[in-house]
Scaffold this motif. Sequence first.
Motif, short mmCIF file in Angstrom:
data_model
loop_
_atom_site.label_atom_id
_atom_site.label_comp_id
_atom_site.label_asym_id
_atom_site.label_seq_id
_atom_site.Cartn_x
_atom_site.Cartn_y
_atom_site.Cartn_z
N ALA A 118 0.84 -1.20 0.00
CA ALA A 118 0.00 0.00 0.00
C ALA A 118 0.87 1.25 0.00
CB ALA A 118 -0.89 0.00 1.24
N VAL A 153 -1.72 -0.74 15.25
CA VAL A 153 -2.34 -0.44 13.96
C VAL A 153 -3.82 -0.16 14.16
CG1 VAL A 153 -2.97 -1.40 11.70
CG2 VAL A 153 -0.68 -1.80 12.64
N VAL A 155 -7.19 0.77 11.78
CA VAL A 155 -7.78 1.01 10.46
C VAL A 155 -8.89 2.04 10.67
CG1 VAL A 155 -8.97 -0.05 8.51
CG2 VAL A 155 -7.22 -1.35 9.74
N GLU A 185 -1.20 5.02 5.98
CA GLU A 185 -1.20 4.10 4.85
C GLU A 185 -2.58 3.99 4.21
OE1 GLU A 185 1.35 0.61 5.44
OE2 GLU A 185 -0.35 -0.60 4.85
N GLU A 186 -2.55 3.81 2.92
CA GLU A 186 -3.76 3.59 2.13
C GLU A 186 -4.38 2.23 2.50
OE1 GLU A 186 -3.48 4.28 -2.52
OE2 GLU A 186 -2.72 2.33 -1.87
N GLU A 192 -7.05 -11.52 3.50
CA GLU A 192 -5.70 -11.66 4.05
C GLU A 192 -5.26 -13.12 4.06
OE1 GLU A 192 -6.31 -8.65 7.57
OE2 GLU A 192 -4.16 -9.08 7.31
N MET A 273 -2.34 -9.00 1.56
CA MET A 273 -3.73 -8.78 1.20
C MET A 273 -3.85 -9.24 -0.25
SD MET A 273 -6.54 -7.59 2.55
CE MET A 273 -6.26 -6.30 3.75
N VAL A 282 1.05 -6.50 3.40
CA VAL A 282 0.56 -5.68 4.52
C VAL A 282 1.72 -5.47 5.50
CG1 VAL A 282 -1.01 -5.65 6.51
CG2 VAL A 282 -1.82 -6.44 4.27
N GLU A 283 2.44 -6.54 5.76
CA GLU A 283 3.61 -6.43 6.64
C GLU A 283 4.46 -7.69 6.49
OE1 GLU A 283 3.20 -6.91 10.83
OE2 GLU A 283 1.80 -8.57 10.62
N1 LIG Z 1 -2.98 -1.12 4.24
C1 LIG Z 1 -3.89 -1.88 4.85
N2 LIG Z 1 -5.09 -2.09 4.28
C2 LIG Z 1 -6.02 -2.84 4.90
N3 LIG Z 1 -5.85 -3.42 6.10
C3 LIG Z 1 -4.66 -3.26 6.72
C4 LIG Z 1 -3.63 -2.49 6.13
N4 LIG Z 1 -2.58 -2.49 6.97
C5 LIG Z 1 -2.95 -3.24 8.05
N5 LIG Z 1 -4.21 -3.70 7.90
C6 LIG Z 1 -4.98 -4.52 8.84
O1 LIG Z 1 -4.44 -4.35 10.16
C7 LIG Z 1 -3.88 -5.59 10.63
C8 LIG Z 1 -2.62 -5.29 11.44
O2 LIG Z 1 -1.68 -4.62 10.62
P1 LIG Z 1 -0.19 -5.15 10.50
O3 LIG Z 1 0.54 -4.24 9.57
O4 LIG Z 1 -0.20 -6.59 10.17
O5 LIG Z 1 0.38 -4.85 11.94
P2 LIG Z 1 0.68 -5.75 13.23
O6 LIG Z 1 0.50 -7.19 12.87
O7 LIG Z 1 2.07 -5.39 13.56
O8 LIG Z 1 -0.30 -5.26 14.24
C9 LIG Z 1 -3.66 -6.42 9.38
O9 LIG Z 1 -3.67 -7.80 9.67
C10 LIG Z 1 -4.80 -5.98 8.51
O10 LIG Z 1 -6.00 -6.65 8.87
#
Ligand SMILES: Nc1ncnc2c1ncn2[C@@H]1O[C@H](COP(=O)(O)OP(=O)(O)O)[C@@H](O)[C@H]1O
Length: 423
Positions: A118, A153, A155, A185-186, A192, A273, A282-283
Amino acid sequence: MRVLIVGSGAREDALSWRVAASPSCEAVYAAPGNAGTASRGENWAISATDGKALVQACLREKIDLAVVGPEAAIAAGVCDRLREAGIATFGPSRSSGRLESSKIFSKRFMQRHGVPTARAVAVHSLDGALKVLEEWNGECVVKADGLAAGKGVVVAPDVEAARGVVKEWYASGHIPGGGRDVLLEELLVGREVSIFAICDGRAMYPLAGACDYKRAGDGDTGPNTGGMGAYSPPVGFPKDMVDRVRERVLAPVLRGLLAEGESYVGILYCGLMWTGDGPYVVEFNVRFGDPEAQVLMPRVNGDFAQLLKSAADGALDLGTVSFATRACAGVVLATSAYPRSNTPLAGLCADVGLGADAHAFWGESALAADGTVRSTGGRVLTVTALGDDVARARANAYDAVRALAKRLGAAGALTYRTDIAKF
Ligand SMILES: Nc1ncnc2c1ncn2[C@@H]1O[C@H](COP(=O)(O)OP(=O)(O)O)[C@@H](O)[C@H]1O
Ligand SMILES: [Mg+2]
């Protein structure tokens, strides 16, 4: 060989269990371990982040392979300390570990090397964040930069909500993970899925995939948790999923790591994703997931310890294992206060044997002098079961959950989701 598992959760119990069942494994130790690892080898009372003490104990006990589970240990440089001391180690360096420990580092790495992800902007102050949000349209995912155990995180459904989050974080002075930096982030739209790749410093190979359940309640409601369940293999994704991940994600990541002088050894967990345009990252996590490890380990056939050792030695030998075509589902039994707090539970039945195709892996816990288990984390046990497909694995897992909940002696104190692996 003599193997040390570093960590104390159900992930480490599952790794220890699978390593112990490997033909090449002579003895398995854990540091600090839990009630499950104690049932198959010695636990050392050493913190997972204490590199110096781990090195001393490994040298003393002539450990042939150290497997490092938790992200905090990797971020603390434990794998670097062990390798410097000449101990074969499965787990990445602190420097490579930034792919997980800093979301901003990770995002910039992906941008430099053309990994689909993203669009995002890094900000370093409240003013900076508000300025970026002035021009933002629609949803915004607000991410704290550092390791925040799943609490970093949000959303946000719109700009107003995103503003609220950054204001609260900066005003309170408590940005999750303890840093000062935030990624805006977008939103990605899709389903997932996680792909686990194994890396020996030179090559990267996709091992298996899984889907996990982060929210506390059925139907993905309630607060985020460390994970309430998982299943493997993923269902409902394109047949060429793994090939596309290999080509679009793993290949550029490996090229990027090599170009930047990183010798990555361990698991690269690609949190994806699956969008209309295929996989977007996503990570990254730099280790097995918890509870994903608990549903992957029962599917592994062969000499898993040898697989990890070959990667640690820089000569990955994939011939040592195969993955069962059977599916595995795993349900986390948590205390009713989880994730608000980690309430200890004492007097639990230590015998969690469930028969050949079902397993229960302990979370943070210790064996008491009277032979019962004292659980100290919010996630008490992960109960997993195999089945010919995910639906059967799910039915078997819930049968096992009910059988175990009765026996455990804590029925009312535990909760679990009832919709893991349900479609
Ligand atoms: N850009 C994105 N778009 C949609 N959903 C996202 C996005 N980034 C994170 N998420 C949601 O948030 C959750 C946690 O984000 P993540 O980056 O995996 O961080 P962490 O696991 O360190 O908490 C993801 O599993 C996803 O469901
Ligand atoms: Mg995640």
